[in-house]
Structures are given as C-alpha cells and as structure tokens.
Design a protein around this motif. Structure first.
Motif, PDB file in Angstrom:
ATOM      1  N   PRO A 361       0.817  -1.234   0.000  1.00  0.00           N
ATOM      2  CA  PRO A 361       0.000   0.000   0.000  1.00  0.00           C
ATOM      3  C   PRO A 361       0.841   1.270   0.000  1.00  0.00           C
ATOM      4  CG  PRO A 361      -0.821  -1.578   1.610  1.00  0.00           C
ATOM      5  CD  PRO A 361       0.467  -2.129   1.109  1.00  0.00           C
ATOM      6  N   ALA A 362       2.001   1.228   0.627  1.00  0.00           N
ATOM      7  CA  ALA A 362       2.824   2.436   0.680  1.00  0.00           C
ATOM      8  C   ALA A 362       3.358   2.832  -0.687  1.00  0.00           C
ATOM      9  CB  ALA A 362       3.987   2.214   1.640  1.00  0.00           C
ATOM     10  N   LEU A 363       3.290   1.915  -1.659  1.00  0.00           N
ATOM     11  CA  LEU A 363       3.844   2.202  -2.979  1.00  0.00           C
ATOM     12  C   LEU A 363       2.773   2.189  -4.066  1.00  0.00           C
ATOM     13  CD1 LEU A 363       7.030  -0.030  -2.618  1.00  0.00           C
ATOM     14  CD2 LEU A 363       6.866   2.448  -2.361  1.00  0.00           C
ATOM     15  N   GLN A 364       1.523   2.180  -3.664  1.00  0.00           N
ATOM     16  CA  GLN A 364       0.447   2.206  -4.644  1.00  0.00           C
ATOM     17  C   GLN A 364       0.440   3.558  -5.364  1.00  0.00           C
ATOM     18  OE1 GLN A 364      -1.723  -0.165  -5.541  1.00  0.00           O
ATOM     19  NE2 GLN A 364      -0.858  -1.668  -4.116  1.00  0.00           N
ATOM     20  N   GLY A 365       0.365   3.497  -6.674  1.00  0.00           N
ATOM     21  CA  GLY A 365       0.303   4.726  -7.460  1.00  0.00           C
ATOM     22  C   GLY A 365       1.631   5.421  -7.641  1.00  0.00           C
ATOM     23  N   VAL A 366       2.687   4.778  -7.227  1.00  0.00           N
ATOM     24  CA  VAL A 366       4.019   5.383  -7.352  1.00  0.00           C
ATOM     25  C   VAL A 366       4.721   4.732  -8.540  1.00  0.00           C
ATOM     26  CG1 VAL A 366       6.248   5.779  -6.260  1.00  0.00           C
ATOM     27  CG2 VAL A 366       4.158   5.850  -4.893  1.00  0.00           C
ATOM     28  N   GLY A 367       4.873   5.479  -9.616  1.00  0.00           N
ATOM     29  CA  GLY A 367       5.602   4.970 -10.780  1.00  0.00           C
ATOM     30  C   GLY A 367       7.013   5.509 -10.860  1.00  0.00           C
ATOM     31  N   GLY A 368       7.220   6.717 -10.348  1.00  0.00           N
ATOM     32  CA  GLY A 368       8.543   7.332 -10.365  1.00  0.00           C
ATOM     33  C   GLY A 368       8.785   8.078  -9.077  1.00  0.00           C
ATOM     34  N   ILE A 369       9.966   8.631  -8.972  1.00  0.00           N
ATOM     35  CA  ILE A 369      10.331   9.312  -7.730  1.00  0.00           C
ATOM     36  C   ILE A 369       9.453  10.545  -7.491  1.00  0.00           C
ATOM     37  CG2 ILE A 369      12.085  10.753  -8.839  1.00  0.00           C
ATOM     38  CD1 ILE A 369      12.598   9.169  -5.444  1.00  0.00           C
ATOM     39  N   ALA A 370       9.014  11.171  -8.571  1.00  0.00           N
ATOM     40  CA  ALA A 370       8.200  12.381  -8.426  1.00  0.00           C
ATOM     41  C   ALA A 370       6.760  12.067  -8.056  1.00  0.00           C
ATOM     42  CB  ALA A 370       8.238  13.187  -9.722  1.00  0.00           C
ATOM     43  N   ASP A 371       6.388  10.786  -8.036  1.00  0.00           N
ATOM     44  CA  ASP A 371       5.023  10.431  -7.667  1.00  0.00           C
ATOM     45  C   ASP A 371       4.824  10.404  -6.159  1.00  0.00           C
ATOM     46  OD1 ASP A 371       4.225  10.243 -10.290  1.00  0.00           O
ATOM     47  OD2 ASP A 371       4.788   8.124 -10.440  1.00  0.00           O
ATOM     48  N   PHE A 372       5.902  10.453  -5.414  1.00  0.00           N
ATOM     49  CA  PHE A 372       5.741  10.568  -3.967  1.00  0.00           C
ATOM     50  C   PHE A 372       5.217  11.969  -3.652  1.00  0.00           C
ATOM     51  CE2 PHE A 372       8.910   7.100  -3.985  1.00  0.00           C
ATOM     52  CZ  PHE A 372       8.287   6.204  -3.115  1.00  0.00           C
ATOM     53  N   ASP A 373       4.474  12.056  -2.563  1.00  0.00           N
ATOM     54  CA  ASP A 373       3.943  13.355  -2.172  1.00  0.00           C
ATOM     55  C   ASP A 373       4.959  14.179  -1.389  1.00  0.00           C
ATOM     56  OD1 ASP A 373       1.140  13.135  -3.121  1.00  0.00           O
ATOM     57  OD2 ASP A 373       1.158  11.398  -1.766  1.00  0.00           O
ATOM     58  N   LEU A 374       5.881  13.517  -0.777  1.00  0.00           N
ATOM     59  CA  LEU A 374       6.901  14.220   0.011  1.00  0.00           C
ATOM     60  C   LEU A 374       8.118  13.323   0.126  1.00  0.00           C
ATOM     61  CD1 LEU A 374       7.662  16.671   1.848  1.00  0.00           C
ATOM     62  CD2 LEU A 374       6.713  15.363   3.761  1.00  0.00           C
ATOM     63  N   LEU A 375       9.271  13.950   0.137  1.00  0.00           N
ATOM     64  CA  LEU A 375      10.533  13.233   0.321  1.00  0.00           C
ATOM     65  C   LEU A 375      11.202  13.794   1.573  1.00  0.00           C
ATOM     66  CD1 LEU A 375      12.474  11.185  -0.899  1.00  0.00           C
ATOM     67  CD2 LEU A 375      13.457  12.986  -2.261  1.00  0.00           C
ATOM     68  N   VAL A 376      11.413  12.957   2.563  1.00  0.00           N
ATOM     69  CA  VAL A 376      12.044  13.366   3.821  1.00  0.00           C
ATOM     70  C   VAL A 376      13.348  12.594   3.963  1.00  0.00           C
ATOM     71  CG1 VAL A 376      11.781  13.565   6.319  1.00  0.00           C
ATOM     72  CG2 VAL A 376       9.776  13.757   4.852  1.00  0.00           C
ATOM     73  N   VAL A 377      14.436  13.313   4.147  1.00  0.00           N
ATOM     74  CA  VAL A 377      15.761  12.696   4.276  1.00  0.00           C
ATOM     75  C   VAL A 377      16.290  13.001   5.665  1.00  0.00           C
ATOM     76  CG1 VAL A 377      18.092  12.565   3.351  1.00  0.00           C
ATOM     77  CG2 VAL A 377      16.183  12.953   1.809  1.00  0.00           C
ATOM     78  N   LEU A 378      16.568  11.961   6.439  1.00  0.00           N
ATOM     79  CA  LEU A 378      17.209  12.110   7.747  1.00  0.00           C
ATOM     80  C   LEU A 378      18.699  11.857   7.537  1.00  0.00           C
ATOM     81  CD1 LEU A 378      14.722   9.909   9.864  1.00  0.00           C
ATOM     82  CD2 LEU A 378      14.398  12.219   8.984  1.00  0.00           C
ATOM     83  N   VAL A 379      19.517  12.865   7.743  1.00  0.00           N
ATOM     84  CA  VAL A 379      20.913  12.753   7.325  1.00  0.00           C
ATOM     85  C   VAL A 379      21.824  13.408   8.360  1.00  0.00           C
ATOM     86  CG1 VAL A 379      20.792  14.890   5.957  1.00  0.00           C
ATOM     87  CG2 VAL A 379      22.459  13.146   5.361  1.00  0.00           C
ATOM     88  N   ASP A 380      22.963  12.756   8.595  1.00  0.00           N
ATOM     89  CA  ASP A 380      23.942  13.320   9.537  1.00  0.00           C
ATOM     90  C   ASP A 380      25.223  13.755   8.839  1.00  0.00           C
ATOM     91  OD1 ASP A 380      24.958  10.888   8.818  1.00  0.00           O
ATOM     92  OD2 ASP A 380      25.629  10.331  10.817  1.00  0.00           O
ATOM     93  N   ASP A 381      25.327  13.505   7.573  1.00  0.00           N
ATOM     94  CA  ASP A 381      26.564  13.790   6.841  1.00  0.00           C
ATOM     95  C   ASP A 381      26.260  14.786   5.720  1.00  0.00           C
ATOM     96  OD1 ASP A 381      28.996  13.774   5.655  1.00  0.00           O
ATOM     97  OD2 ASP A 381      28.884  11.739   4.853  1.00  0.00           O
ATOM     98  N   PRO A 382      26.981  15.891   5.673  1.00  0.00           N
ATOM     99  CA  PRO A 382      26.699  16.858   4.602  1.00  0.00           C
ATOM    100  C   PRO A 382      26.917  16.300   3.200  1.00  0.00           C
ATOM    101  CG  PRO A 382      28.609  17.524   5.914  1.00  0.00           C
ATOM    102  CD  PRO A 382      27.989  16.382   6.621  1.00  0.00           C
ATOM    103  N   LEU A 383      27.839  15.348   3.065  1.00  0.00           N
ATOM    104  CA  LEU A 383      28.063  14.766   1.734  1.00  0.00           C
ATOM    105  C   LEU A 383      26.867  13.924   1.300  1.00  0.00           C
ATOM    106  CD1 LEU A 383      31.823  13.742   1.943  1.00  0.00           C
ATOM    107  CD2 LEU A 383      30.810  15.752   0.866  1.00  0.00           C
TER     108      LEU A 383
END
Lengths: 494, 231
Positions: A361-383
């Motif tokens: 269900p979490a991937l229903q209707g998702v064909g590409g990366i832009a089909d997600f409604d939001l992208l959240v990145v948890l990151v500790d490294d600037p690179l």
C-alpha cells in the motif's frame, strides 16, 4: 769479368745474371735507371713514405749506396753511437755483424755454384722489412703488428687534466643546517625508551573535570526536577517543514530516507521523532530506505522505539525497502527507476505493484520518484545530504509540479545544508536541524517526545559547554599575554 | 522486563560504561568496546550486502527460469569475478575493467550532480541574492536582505582569494601574491575561521545530544531495574 751492380743492394753480380745473388732482386735495369749499372734505388723525398715495393726490395742489412758514400763526421769528433766501434766476436755472427764484416775489404766473396745458390733458402736471403717510421705495437691484441692506426692521434698533445678539489665549499650557516639535518635523521633511527606517563597529570584532572561538569549539567534538570528551559522558537525553515506535512493529502505516499550512522542516532532520533510523529498523525504511508548498510535496521529501531504509539505495521502502513547500494550512483539509479533499484522489501517480498501482484500500500500509485507526495531525508553527513540534493532533487520536478524535499539534518551538517534551503529557488523546501530543530517542531505540533525530554538537559549541557569554552579561551589568552610566556615565544602552558 | 530485554539492556549498559571509561584515559575496556562495535558494524554491513544485493540481484536472477534474466545477471557476475582478480598481484590486471567501470560511472554521476545540483544553482542563488524582489516575495526586510547578500558575496570572494596561491616574481624579493589578493585573503581567513567555528559548534551539539541519549538510557535502565514489577 764484367759485373753488374744490383740496383737494390748495390753489390756486384756477374754479367748475364738476371737475379742478384745477394738479395735475389732483379738485376735488369728498370726504366730510367742508371745505364752504367750503378743504379741507385729511387729515393723518396725526405719525410715521405716510401713505396711498398721499394721497401720490400731494399735489403735490410748493408748500407745503402748513398750511406756508403756518406762522408765521415766532420771535425774528427767523437763518432756517433754505433759508429767506429769494434763489434764483439759473437755479434759479428749476426746478420748485422756479417754486414759489418762484409765491409771488410779484405774478405773475398765466396763464389757459390749455381746449383747451390738455387738451393739457398729464400728466407735466408730475403730482405727483411726495412725499419720505417711505422710504429710497432708492443701491447694488446695487436702486439707485434706494424703500422696499426694509433688509438689516439699523436697530433693531439696529451695534457694533464685539471685538478678539482673534492672539498665542498659551504658557509657556516649551511654547515649548521646540514649538521642539524644529520642529527635529526640519526635520532630517528635511535631507539629511545618511551617515557612513562604519570598516572595522574594535570591533563587527567582537566579531562575528568570537563566530563564531570558536562554530566552534572545534563543531569541537573533530572536531579532537581526543574523544567525551566522553554522550548525554542520555531525558525522559518521548521515552520516550512511543518506546513509541508500539514498540507499532505490523506493517505499520502512519503519517501523516508534514513541516512545516518548509529553513532549519531541519539541526536537524529530526537530531531526526527517530532517530524515522523506528525507524518503518522497525518496517516501518511511511509516508504523507508537507506544508502547506509546500517540504515534499514536503524529505521526499524526508530519506529519501534519512538513511534510505537502509532502502531504502524510493516508492509501495510510502511514498507522498508532496505539498503540502496552505490552511493550517488545508486541514488541516481533510484531517481531514474525506483522499481528497478529497490524491487523488494528488507524482508525479501515484492514491493512494487506489477501484473499479478498488487504491491504494498505504501507504494500504490508510485511509478517514479516524483510520484511521492513528500521526500524526507534524515541525514547526519553533509556529503550524503548533497548527494540527495544533486542526484534526486532535480528529478522531483515534473510538469504537474514539484515534490517537496524536506531534510532533517544533524547539527554538524546544518552549515552545509542551509545554503540549499536559502537559495532561490529553494532546493530544500524544509529544514529541521538537531535537537533544537526537533524541539521547535514539537512546539509547533504541541506534542512531546524525545526532543522535549532532552531539551532541558540539552540546554544545560550547551550552556556548560559554552561556559567552559569561554573560560578556556580567556585562560589561554591570559597565559599567552603574560610577559614571561610571551618572551618564551608562545610556549604551551604545561 | 523480559529476559531478552534484561540481557540486551544489561549488555548495552555495560558497553556504555566501557566507552565512558575513556574519560579516565585509554584503557582495555574502552578498546574492547570499540573493537566490538567495529566488528558488529562490519558484520552487519556484510550481511546486509549479501541479503540486499547479492541474493536478490545476482543469485535470484541466475536461478530464475527466464533466459533474459540469466543474460542480464551474467554482466554483474563477470564484472564481480573480474573484480576478485584484484586480490592477487599476478591477476590484478583483469580487475581493471570493473574498476574502470565503477570509477567512470561514479565520476560521471558525481561531477554531473555537483555541477548541475550544487555549483550552478548556488552561483545563481548568490547572484539572485541581490534581487530585492525575492526579499519582498519572502516578506523580508530589503535592507537586511541586501546586507546579507553583500556579506555572502564578500565571504565568497575573499575566501576564494585566500585559496589563490599564484605567485609572481618580484625584483629583489621572494615570489609572492599581489598585495591586494593578500589583503583579501586575510579577510577570507576571518570568514573561514567563522565557518570552522560554526562547524565545531555543530559537532559539539551533536555529541552533546548523543551523550544525553546515553545518560538517559542508563537512567532508564537503572530505574527499570529498581522498580518492582507490577503484578
């Protein structure tokens, strides 16, 4: 009896002979020879080399006709070396001695019969090669040969090579530097005992003091029960992040990347818990992934430790897609085709919808990366943050609009991530950094959680750290400015 | 508290104290804990690579019934085997092909992303920071916005000047940078010092949060141990 003189050796031969009986040279007069029979061998110009044939025909022993006619030295002086001296008896037996004996006028020449003459060995009467100016090799593989070209032209005068001094001319300063370098190099190879460190030194006390002060500052709110530090005011980037999540539609598909290491999970969990809590409150479906091998496990731990109250179920409300290998290349691959880059979940089940399988269900209707409604990145490294911005963010823009990119970053990565938020147009649409950002977000949502629990201790710890830095800086400045210290060239205080 | 929680929590408690023992100086307890963490992290990374990469992307296609998948799986298989040739100096040359492929693809992705995702957008943003219409759109004070833009531009230029190492020959003097670049570089040093100070503060802040989390864990574990179970 008529005689004919040999044109080569000058000795008389009976008329009618064709070959000289002494030197076996031809007695026929050569063209241009003296018709009287007293022919002289052709003389070469002084200093010029004689012809080979002439030198071969000239007898080695016996004087030349012109030598015979040469007058004695004038003045009655001492005869030249080798002249006028009586040869010893044994020497007269030699060919040279015989030649000298032939000069004796009293000796009658023996007449040999022709049959005997014809039996004379040729070598016995063959003329010896004349003494010429050609040099005789006396050494080397050509020893004994005459006329070999010299290895060095004799025209070139040999001279003694100039003598150079082997002593290096250096100045006193250069000598001192060389000695210093030599001593340094020699000391490197020398074995020196490691000095035994004292069990307790001022450095140990300073370390214990700093550690104790930090621990006491952190525990002070818990020990005293004081909750005096108000939650921080929310900055603009936190408010933007909150707005983006608040505007998500119901049942939104959110891609959540856990790109941090276990060592910083304490800070990252506190920074992200309020954000993920808000997402779950909105009922968003979560797709989890990580570009770090430890990320998928950290994601499961994060959900079970901090968001257990929401009761999110794997493969229903969230899908853990696992580890995405390849770094920036893997991210580019995922942005190009998420289905090909991460086809399965961490548990190994098919994740994406396909003919014959419904997908999670979490991937229903998702064909590409832009089909997600939001992208959240948890990151500790600037690179790692830059890799997401460079490889994925450009593909979030479509004709229908742009999928927002929200970053929850460690405080140590904030200085290098913030420019992407402040640029125009923004490459990062929302930013939550560190415990402070998490606490500000929790203040916005009005919910508790880790950042609220940590905030008092965090404030006290920051205050203690800043105080120690200030005191240490002032002490260092005072030590540096002291006259005694300054005169010693800024030595470190012991 | 279950037995598993007790054992796991007790192990984590002991390891945390072993790491904290570094405040007393380098000691065997600290080294054991560090080695254990490194080994566990390496083991987890290896297992994750096998389970998430090798099995689903190489072994599964080779065992699949479709011939296309077999052929597609042969490419990474051959490249992977060639990469193993790097283990021996005598066969290391065979590994150049996969290494060249990896380096080429990685460099292309990194350079393309850096130019298109960081360099050009950041240069454009630095130029646009003087556009006061953006300040009005964001409801910001145009004066402060302009001052901020000037500081950003000055910091960028002077920092670049600090890293300009070109020197010119000068009569009767050692080669050196032009005087105006020298002065700009000194100003750039100030910006660099501020930037490093901010990075250091962020590092302290992150480490402080990690310390709080560990102390909180220790306190919670002791509280759970001392709290009598509710019947």
């Amino acid at each position: 009896m008529a005689e004919i003189r040999c044109p080569h050796c000058g000795r008389p031969n009976p008329a009618g002979r064709e070959i000289c009986r002494f030197c076996l040279g031809e007695l026929r007069p050569s063209p241009g020879a003296n018709p009287e029979g007293t022919s002289h061998p052709p003389t070469a110009a002084p200093g010029a080399a004689q012809g080979e044939g002439a030198s071969r025909l000239r007898p080695a022993e016996g004087p030349r006709p012109e030598e015979e006619a040469a007058p004695p030295p004038e003045g009655g002086g001492e005869p030249q070396e080798g002249q006028g001296r009586a040869l010893p008896e044994w020497l007269q037996e030699t060919p040279a001695g015989r030649g000298a004996a032939e000069k004796e006028p009293d000796l009658a020449r023996a007449e040999l019969p022709e049959w005997l003459e014809s039996m004379r060995p040729v070598e016995a009467v063959a003329p010896q090669p004349p003494e010429t100016a050609e040099r005789l090799e006396i050494a080397g593989p050509l020893a004994g040969l005459r006329g070999a070209l010299p290895a060095e032209p004799e025209a070139i005068p040999l001279q003694k090579p100039p003598a150079y001094s082997g002593k290096l001319r250096v100045t006193a300063a250069q000598r001192a530097h060389a000695d210093l370098l030599k001593s340094v190099v020699e000391e490197e190879g020398a074995i020196r005992p490691v000095p035994r460190k004292p069990a307790f030194s001022p450095r140990h006390f300073w370390r214990w003091g700093v550690g104790l002060a930090l621990v006491l500052a952190i525990l002070w709110p818990a020990l005293t029960g004081s909750q005096g530090s108000p939650l921080p005011a929310f900055p603009e980037e936190v408010a933007e992040a909150n707005r983006l999540i608040a505007e998500l539609p119901a049942g939104a598909r959110v891609l959540l990347a856990f790109d941090y290491e276990p060592g910083l999970s304490g800070e990252m969990d506190a920074a992200a818990s309020a954000v993920v809590d808000h997402l779950m409150l909105r009922g968003a479906y979560l797709a989890l992934l990580s570009t770090s091998p430890t990320g998928p496990i950290l994601a499961e731990r994060f959900l079970s430790n901090t968001q257990a109250s929401h009761g999110y179920l794997p493969d229903l409300q969230y899908a853990n897609l696992g580890y995405l290998p390849g770094g920036p290349s893997g991210l580019a691959s995922f942005a190009e085709s998420p289905q090909r880059a991460l086809p399965q979940t961490l548990a190994g089940s098919p994740a994406w919808p396909a003919p014959g399988q419904p997908g999670l269900p979490a991937l229903q209707g998702v064909g590409g990366i832009a089909d997600f409604d939001l992208l959240v990145v948890l990151v500790d490294d600037p690179l790692a943050a830059r890799a997401w911005i460079e490889q994925v963010q450009p593909r979030l823009q479509t004709a229908q609009g742009q999928t927002p990119l929200l970053m929850v970053a460690s405080a140590q990565a904030e200085p290098l991530v913030r420019p992407f938020y402040q640029s125009s147009p923004r490459q990062v649409q929302g930013l939550v950094t560190g415990v402070r950002g998490g606490a500000a977000y929790a203040r916005l949502t009005g919910r508790g959680g880790l950042p609220v629990e940590y905030w008092d201790a965090y404030s006290a710890g920051l205050l203690a750290s800043a105080g120690m830095l200030l005191v240490g800086g002032l002490a260092s400045a005072v030590f540096t400015l002291l006259p005694g210290r300054r005169s010693r060239g800024g030595e470190e205080p012991s | 508290m279950s037995l598993a929680d007790l054992v796991g929590g007790g192990l984590a408690f002991a390891l945390t104290l072993m790491v904290f023992s570094y405040v007393l100086g380098d000691n065997p307890l600290f080294r054991v804990a560090i080695h254990l963490f490194i080994g566990v992290a390496a083991g987890l990374a290896g297992i994750m690579t096998v389970n998430s990469v090798l099995l689903p992307r190489l072994v599964a296609p080779l065992l699949a019934s479709r011939r296309e998948e077999h052929l597609l799986a042969l490419v990474p298989l051959v490249l992977g085997v060639l990469l193993l040739a790097k283990l021996s100096p005598s066969t290391a040359g065979w590994g150049n092909l996969p290494v060249a492929y990896l380096v080429g693809v990685g460099a292309a992705a990194a350079i393309g992303g850096a130019v298109g995702g960081t360099l050009l957008p950041q240069v454009s943003a630095s130029i646009d920071s003087f556009d006061l219409r953006v300040a009005l759109q964001r409801d910001e004070n145009p004066g402060f916005y302009l001052v901020n833009a000037i500081i950003v531009a000055a910091g960028t230029l002077t920092t670049l000047a600090y890293f300009h190492f070109g020197a010119r020959q000068r009569p009767d003097q050692p080669p050196g940078r032009p005087a105006w670049i020298e002065e700009l570089g000194r100003i750039g040093q100030v910006f660099l010092a501020v930037a490093f100070g901010v990075l250091f503060a962020g590092t302290i802040s992150a480490a402080l949060a990690a310390l709080i989390e560990r102390l909180s864990f220790l306190a919670d574990f002791l509280r759970q141990l001392t709290t009598p179970p509710v019947l």
